[in-house]
Design an enzyme around this catalytic site. Structure first.
Site, mmCIF file in Angstrom:
data_model
loop_
_atom_site.group_PDB
_atom_site.id
_atom_site.type_symbol
_atom_site.label_atom_id
_atom_site.label_comp_id
_atom_site.label_asym_id
_atom_site.label_seq_id
_atom_site.Cartn_x
_atom_site.Cartn_y
_atom_site.Cartn_z
ATOM 1 N N GLU A 9 0.815 -1.224 0.000
ATOM 2 C CA GLU A 9 0.000 0.000 0.000
ATOM 3 C C GLU A 9 0.840 1.261 0.000
ATOM 4 O OE1 GLU A 9 -3.839 1.796 2.415
ATOM 5 O OE2 GLU A 9 -3.605 -0.343 2.157
ATOM 6 N N ASP A 105 -2.895 -2.971 3.159
ATOM 7 C CA ASP A 105 -3.393 -3.126 4.532
ATOM 8 C C ASP A 105 -4.489 -4.182 4.578
ATOM 9 O OD1 ASP A 105 -1.677 -1.220 5.364
ATOM 10 O OD2 ASP A 105 -3.157 0.331 5.757
ATOM 11 N N TYR A 310 -0.503 -3.323 13.790
ATOM 12 C CA TYR A 310 -1.387 -2.569 12.895
ATOM 13 C C TYR A 310 -2.330 -1.644 13.674
ATOM 14 C CZ TYR A 310 -4.656 -1.813 9.030
ATOM 15 O OH TYR A 310 -5.443 -1.255 8.066
#
Length: 718
Positions: A9, A105, A310
């Site tokens: 990403e 992601d 994350y």
């Protein structure tokens, strides 16, 4: 054997994956190795086309052209990042490439970023999915050993497309309808409008609040024991002055008798691990960080420093597969000020409750915790340290011993009335040790059942009920996560749904929604509290009723969840959204409301003669014609980096041509020409670095040539 393209990403994640996969050959927007080519997006590279792509007449905003309902929405490459899209497309379509790994992601939006790029590149190569919660080398290696089939995530992609298209059909139509109908820059959306409605509801509560005086009765013994009156329903407040006075007179000069002393051993476990919203709330409350700022810092700690997992998660627990890695994570974060407590935690035999480990409550990602990568605290800046500190302390706290204390409740009787008091004695500090928390509980004197106390000091206390507090950004984030109390009574049946779907917006979008409401001047910050503006209040009067309720989002999210699970057809959902867009436009078209600009000035537009509006933007302030079809604009003040010579604050530049002038809040005014002359003069008087170095060199030379230097040189030779 063909190569595999890995699509990340962001460039930083792409570089990490490339290093792990031994892709060392650098290309234009990619890295290549013997088996893999790693390339990346820059967030979204592809998006839904603007209305004018479907029809030239839609370049102009007109009510008669609404609603805009193209049969199929088209994808376009975002111009700003077109170069990177072309680079990614070239790699995907290479003849020696036979597979793609999506490494964006791991969530709904990440899936959309990658799939739109693949779709726009017109490639049909087989797809696999890398699904990981941290970007450490170990996590990447493990992830590539357990790649998932791309087909497994197709329904998640359909749900992401449905969400994006629904926002296009409803959001763009509502925004254009509001703007053209009321000739003002207005926008509406299924998340931002109910969020604004919550601010307005709180404002109403505060306005309508009428404070009430209440009274209490307090008895103090000569041994320092403080007892408070309460009735049979355990209420300690009396709202009648007459009743309080009568009770006080009745109890005066009466002795107290201890009727019960109850001691209970209690345990208090640490609060749950952080999800993003809870972390944003604490960072706002403790450090004053905005939600967007906290997410940005978390992103750096995740991507750049790789010390936290994350960030965009709504889970506050971990899954069972993470438990075997916990010791390694404690060792990685247990440095410097955390080392003593981390060592205590490592010696424990962990029995983690469901509030910490629960597979059923982990969504796409587990709670935010440290990674297995050892941290170097010196590499983190001050703000990053603050966020890291919150996460590490919470992580170590949930693994530590519970806080243990003895609670003592003393019950007494004075006449026929009941009094009581509470006190705690700490037995074991447990997890509170890492927070350096001291117990502030009342330490009670030693008493026994049956003890009597004469000569009591009985006083009447007085207080006033307070209105609910205005929202801080942290409190608003919490309200967005759980907006049930702001729903109409007719919609309460959706309360369970909105709790399951996580409220208004997602953990990833809430901070952006709040930022958008500030930038659109619908609300403003005064101190640490949020206030609705006149423009915000008017918008809520103009939009259709159901766009203001969290219920709409609850219904949408339920359906999007069903699409992600493969239980609802995406096209059916889009058909409903188109019908709803028609309804919204019709309601706005037939509205009798009017919009009054609160930023109207006395300046007339030189082109059409109508009064102009003063608008603030990032660059400064400007005048804009109130008639959108005229569109005349004129800058009146520009923010600059020029500093005031008196108070050293940044100044504004106003005026045009020769009359340009710097102005400061402290009252200082200076013409641009005078400012430039002053700066030139300062430059001449200022000694440059070059001159300083020349002078120092001269000093060195004079030392080298003196007698002492010669003697030292001879000494060295000998």
């Amino acid at each position: 054997m063909g190569k595999t393209v890995v699509l990340a990403e962001k460039p930083s994640v792409g570089r990490d994956i490339a290093r792990v996969l031994n892709c060392n050959k650098k290309g234009n927007g990619f890295f290549e190795g013997s088996n893999y080519i790693v390339t990346w997006a820059l967030g979204h590279l592809v998006t839904l086309a603007d209305p004018e792509v479907y029809d030239d007449k839609l370049k102009t905003w007109r009510m008669e052209d609404l609603p805009m309902l193209p049969k199929h929405l088209k994808l376009v490459v975002i111009k700003k990042t077109g170069k990177q899209f072309n680079s990614v497309k070239t790699q995907l379509n290479r003849n020696d490439v036979n597979a793609i790994v999506i490494a964006t992601d791991a969530g709904r939006e990440g899936e959309l970023v990658a799939r739109w790029i693949i779709e726009k590149s017109r490639t049909k190569k087989p797809v696999k999915r890398l699904w990981i919660s941290s970007v450490t080398d170990k996590a990447i290696r493990d992830g590539f050993k357990h790649l998932k089939p791309g087909k497994q995530y197709e329904n998640l992609y359909h749900a992401a497309v449905a969400r994006s298209e629904a926002d296009w059909y409803v959001g763009l139509n509502a925004t254009r309808a509001l703007t053209t109908k009321f000739n003002a820059q207005l926008s509406s959306g299924r998340v931002q409008t109910p969020t604004l409605a919550m601010i307005a509801a709180r404002e109403r509560e505060i306005k309508e609040f009428k404070p009430k005086t209440f009274y209490g009765i307090e008895a103090k013994t000569d041994t320092g024991l403080k007892l408070n009156w309460h009735d049979t329903k355990n209420n300690s407040r009396i709202f009648s002055k007459e009743k309080a006075d009568a009770l006080w007179k009745q109890l005066k000069n009466q002795p107290a008798r201890i009727v019960n002393v109850n001691k209970t051993e209690k345990k208090k476990h640490a609060p749950q691990l952080y999800d993003l919203t809870e972390l944003q709330r604490d960072a706002n409350r403790i450090f004053g960080f905005s939600g967007k700022q906290t997410l940005s810092l978390m992103q750096k700690l995740y991507e750049q420093h790789k010390v936290l997992t994350y960030p965009r998660t709504d889970s506050r627990v971990i899954s069972t597969d993470i438990v075997p890695t916990l010791k390694e994570r404690v060792k990685a974060c247990g440095v410097d000020q955390y080392s003593r407590f981390a060592n205590k935690v490592l010696k424990r035999d962990w029995k983690l409750p469901k509030s910490v480990v629960d597979n059923s409550k982990v969504s796409d990602h587990h709670a935010i915790i440290p990674t297995e990568q050892p941290v170097i605290l010196a590499d983190l800046n001050d703000k990053e340290r603050k966020i890291y500190d919150l996460v590490v302390k919470r992580f170590l706290a949930v693994l530590a011993e519970p806080h243990e204390y003895e609670q003592q409740i003393i019950e007494a009787q004075i006449g026929e009335e009941h009094f009581h008091t509470k006190g705690n004695t700490v037995k074991r500090l447990g997890w509170k040790e890492i927070y350096n928390e001291e117990e502030n509980a009342q330490s009670l004197p030693l008493v026994q059942k049956g003890d009597q106390f004469q000569h009591l000091n009985i006083t009447k206390t007085e207080g006033e009920t307070k209105p609910p507090e205005r929202f801080t950004e942290g409190a608003l984030l919490q309200a967005m996560e759980n907006p049930v109390r702001y729903m109409n009574s007719d919609d309460k049946h959706l309360a369970k749904t909105i709790n399951q779907t996580g409220g208004l917006g997602t953990v990833a979008t809430r901070a952006d929604i709040i930022e958008k409401l500030f930038n659109s001047q619908y609300m403003e910050m005064r101190g640490k509290h949020i206030f609705i503006t006149s423009k915000g209040k008017q918008l809520l009067d103009l939009v259709p009723e159901d766009l203001k309720s969290p219920a709409l989002t609850a219904e949408w999210e339920t359906k999007l969840g069903r699409i992600a699970e493969g239980r609802l057809d995406k096209n059916q959902f889009i058909k409903e959204m188109k019908d709803y867009a028609r309804e919204v436009v019709q309601q706005i078209k037939t509205s009798d409301e009017t919009f009054k600009h609160d930023n109207m000035t006395g300046t007339k537009c030189p082109e059409c003669g109508k009064l102009m509006l003063e608008v603030k933007n990032k660059q400064g302030r400007m005048l804009v014609c109130q008639d959108r079809s005229c569109g005349h604009k004129k800058n009146i003040a520009k923010h600059t980096n020029a500093r005031c010579p008196n108070c050293h604050k940044r100044m504004e530049l106003r005026g045009e041509g020769e009359g340009k002038m710097f102005t400061c809040k402290c009252g200082h005014r200076e013409k641009l020409s005078t400012f430039n002359k002053r700066k030139e003069q300062e430059k001449k008087q200022k000694v440059s670095k070059k001159d300083v170095n020349k002078y120092l060199k001269k000093q060195d030379d004079s030392f080298k040539n003196n007698a002492l230097a010669e003697q030292l040189a001879k000494l060295k030779k000998e």
